[in-house]
Scaffold this motif. Sequence first.
Motif, PDB file in Angstrom:
ATOM      1  N   THR A  68       0.803  -1.222   0.000  1.00 23.70           N
ATOM      2  CA  THR A  68       0.000   0.000   0.000  1.00 23.70           C
ATOM      3  C   THR A  68       0.839   1.276   0.000  1.00 23.70           C
ATOM      4  O   THR A  68       0.327   2.336  -0.342  1.00 23.70           O
ATOM      5  CB  THR A  68      -0.914   0.031   1.230  1.00 23.70           C
ATOM      6  N   GLY A  69       2.072   1.187   0.413  1.00 24.84           N
ATOM      7  CA  GLY A  69       2.923   2.368   0.491  1.00 24.84           C
ATOM      8  C   GLY A  69       2.654   3.239   1.711  1.00 24.84           C
ATOM      9  O   GLY A  69       3.223   4.307   1.845  1.00 24.84           O
ATOM     10  N   GLN A  70       1.792   2.776   2.598  1.00 19.04           N
ATOM     11  CA  GLN A  70       1.475   3.522   3.809  1.00 19.04           C
ATOM     12  C   GLN A  70       2.619   3.406   4.821  1.00 19.04           C
ATOM     13  O   GLN A  70       3.291   2.378   4.898  1.00 19.04           O
ATOM     14  CB  GLN A  70       0.189   2.984   4.440  1.00 19.04           C
ATOM     15  N   PRO A  71       2.844   4.446   5.623  1.00 23.68           N
ATOM     16  CA  PRO A  71       3.889   4.359   6.643  1.00 23.68           C
ATOM     17  C   PRO A  71       3.545   3.309   7.693  1.00 23.68           C
ATOM     18  O   PRO A  71       2.400   3.190   8.124  1.00 23.68           O
ATOM     19  CB  PRO A  71       3.943   5.749   7.255  1.00 23.68           C
ATOM     20  N   VAL A  72       4.563   2.555   8.088  1.00 24.84           N
ATOM     21  CA  VAL A  72       4.411   1.491   9.074  1.00 24.84           C
ATOM     22  C   VAL A  72       5.580   1.586  10.040  1.00 24.84           C
ATOM     23  O   VAL A  72       6.692   1.924   9.651  1.00 24.84           O
ATOM     24  CB  VAL A  72       4.415   0.104   8.387  1.00 24.84           C
ATOM     25  N   GLU A  73       5.326   1.285  11.310  1.00 24.05           N
ATOM     26  CA  GLU A  73       6.390   1.239  12.302  1.00 24.05           C
ATOM     27  C   GLU A  73       6.735  -0.226  12.553  1.00 24.05           C
ATOM     28  O   GLU A  73       5.905  -1.001  13.021  1.00 24.05           O
ATOM     29  CB  GLU A  73       5.942   1.903  13.595  1.00 24.05           C
ATOM     30  N   TYR A  74       7.963  -0.601  12.208  1.00 22.59           N
ATOM     31  CA  TYR A  74       8.417  -1.969  12.416  1.00 22.59           C
ATOM     32  C   TYR A  74       9.075  -2.073  13.781  1.00 22.59           C
ATOM     33  O   TYR A  74       9.934  -1.273  14.129  1.00 22.59           O
ATOM     34  CB  TYR A  74       9.416  -2.379  11.326  1.00 22.59           C
ATOM     35  N   ARG A  75       8.665  -3.071  14.542  1.00 26.25           N
ATOM     36  CA  ARG A  75       9.230  -3.290  15.874  1.00 26.25           C
ATOM     37  C   ARG A  75      10.043  -4.571  15.878  1.00 26.25           C
ATOM     38  O   ARG A  75       9.616  -5.586  15.334  1.00 26.25           O
ATOM     39  CB  ARG A  75       8.126  -3.391  16.918  1.00 26.25           C
ATOM     40  N   ASN A  76      11.200  -4.510  16.498  1.00 26.61           N
ATOM     41  CA  ASN A  76      12.047  -5.687  16.640  1.00 26.61           C
ATOM     42  C   ASN A  76      11.697  -6.401  17.930  1.00 26.61           C
ATOM     43  O   ASN A  76      11.197  -5.801  18.876  1.00 26.61           O
ATOM     44  CB  ASN A  76      13.520  -5.285  16.653  1.00 26.61           C
ATOM     45  N   ALA A  77      11.985  -7.674  17.979  1.00 27.64           N
ATOM     46  CA  ALA A  77      11.685  -8.468  19.168  1.00 27.64           C
ATOM     47  C   ALA A  77      12.927  -9.261  19.555  1.00 27.64           C
ATOM     48  O   ALA A  77      13.041 -10.444  19.249  1.00 27.64           O
ATOM     49  CB  ALA A  77      10.509  -9.395  18.913  1.00 27.64           C
ATOM     50  N   HIS A  78      13.850  -8.593  20.203  1.00 25.55           N
ATOM     51  CA  HIS A  78      15.045  -9.259  20.718  1.00 25.55           C
ATOM     52  C   HIS A  78      14.801  -9.509  22.198  1.00 25.55           C
ATOM     53  O   HIS A  78      14.874  -8.600  23.016  1.00 25.55           O
ATOM     54  CB  HIS A  78      16.282  -8.391  20.493  1.00 25.55           C
ATOM     55  N   THR A  79      14.455 -10.764  22.524  1.00 25.34           N
ATOM     56  CA  THR A  79      14.073 -11.105  23.890  1.00 25.34           C
ATOM     57  C   THR A  79      14.933 -12.230  24.423  1.00 25.34           C
ATOM     58  O   THR A  79      15.506 -13.021  23.677  1.00 25.34           O
ATOM     59  CB  THR A  79      12.608 -11.543  23.956  1.00 25.34           C
ATOM     60  N   PHE A  80      15.000 -12.297  25.739  1.00 26.32           N
ATOM     61  CA  PHE A  80      15.658 -13.382  26.447  1.00 26.32           C
ATOM     62  C   PHE A  80      14.672 -13.866  27.499  1.00 26.32           C
ATOM     63  O   PHE A  80      14.265 -13.088  28.366  1.00 26.32           O
ATOM     64  CB  PHE A  80      16.962 -12.885  27.087  1.00 26.32           C
ATOM     65  N   PHE A  81      14.268 -15.122  27.413  1.00 23.12           N
ATOM     66  CA  PHE A  81      13.194 -15.673  28.240  1.00 23.12           C
ATOM     67  C   PHE A  81      11.944 -14.802  28.158  1.00 23.12           C
ATOM     68  O   PHE A  81      11.327 -14.482  29.174  1.00 23.12           O
ATOM     69  CB  PHE A  81      13.641 -15.864  29.690  1.00 23.12           C
ATOM     70  N   PHE A  82      11.587 -14.411  26.955  1.00 23.80           N
ATOM     71  CA  PHE A  82      10.367 -13.668  26.639  1.00 23.80           C
ATOM     72  C   PHE A  82      10.349 -12.248  27.210  1.00 23.80           C
ATOM     73  O   PHE A  82       9.322 -11.590  27.185  1.00 23.80           O
ATOM     74  CB  PHE A  82       9.111 -14.431  27.094  1.00 23.80           C
ATOM     75  N   VAL A  83      11.475 -11.767  27.727  1.00 22.02           N
ATOM     76  CA  VAL A  83      11.589 -10.411  28.268  1.00 22.02           C
ATOM     77  C   VAL A  83      12.485  -9.614  27.328  1.00 22.02           C
ATOM     78  O   VAL A  83      13.587 -10.064  27.003  1.00 22.02           O
ATOM     79  CB  VAL A  83      12.183 -10.435  29.690  1.00 22.02           C
ATOM     80  N   PRO A  84      12.052  -8.434  26.871  1.00 17.46           N
ATOM     81  CA  PRO A  84      12.908  -7.632  26.003  1.00 17.46           C
ATOM     82  C   PRO A  84      14.266  -7.363  26.657  1.00 17.46           C
ATOM     83  O   PRO A  84      14.372  -7.190  27.871  1.00 17.46           O
ATOM     84  CB  PRO A  84      12.114  -6.330  25.819  1.00 17.46           C
ATOM     85  N   MET A  85      15.300  -7.322  25.820  1.00 17.63           N
ATOM     86  CA  MET A  85      16.673  -7.219  26.313  1.00 17.63           C
ATOM     87  C   MET A  85      16.877  -6.077  27.305  1.00 17.63           C
ATOM     88  O   MET A  85      17.506  -6.270  28.346  1.00 17.63           O
ATOM     89  CB  MET A  85      17.641  -7.011  25.141  1.00 17.63           C
TER      90      MET A  85
END
Length: 106
Positions: A68-85
């Motif tokens: 679509t060309g619409q702006p999107v915010e991409y989020r990374n998911a770098h976690t350790f035991f399901f908790v963000p770093m």
Amino acid sequence: MIIWNGWGILVVLITAVFTVPLGFLAAEVLGSDSAGLGAGAGLVLGAVGVYFAGRKLNAPRQGFHPATGQPVEYRNAHTFFFVPMQYWAFVLPIGGVAAAISALPL
């Protein structure tokens, strides 16, 4: 079993880079009974490194949806035991204080 997502394993590696040498240094300089003091200091310093690495790696990035060309915010998911770093930076100093207290002579 260790569970991580993305670069979440860096929590262990960054912490080990600080904890192991400082533990050995404290054991060499202050005696083998004081290795926990160096390890505790290493955990606290490692927490600082983990915080900044987690903030950098998990920062949202602006992009555009391919269809679509619409702006999107991409989020990374770098976690350790399901908790963000970056949140491990608040847990590691607790272990550092516990290691330092356990090494104190009573």
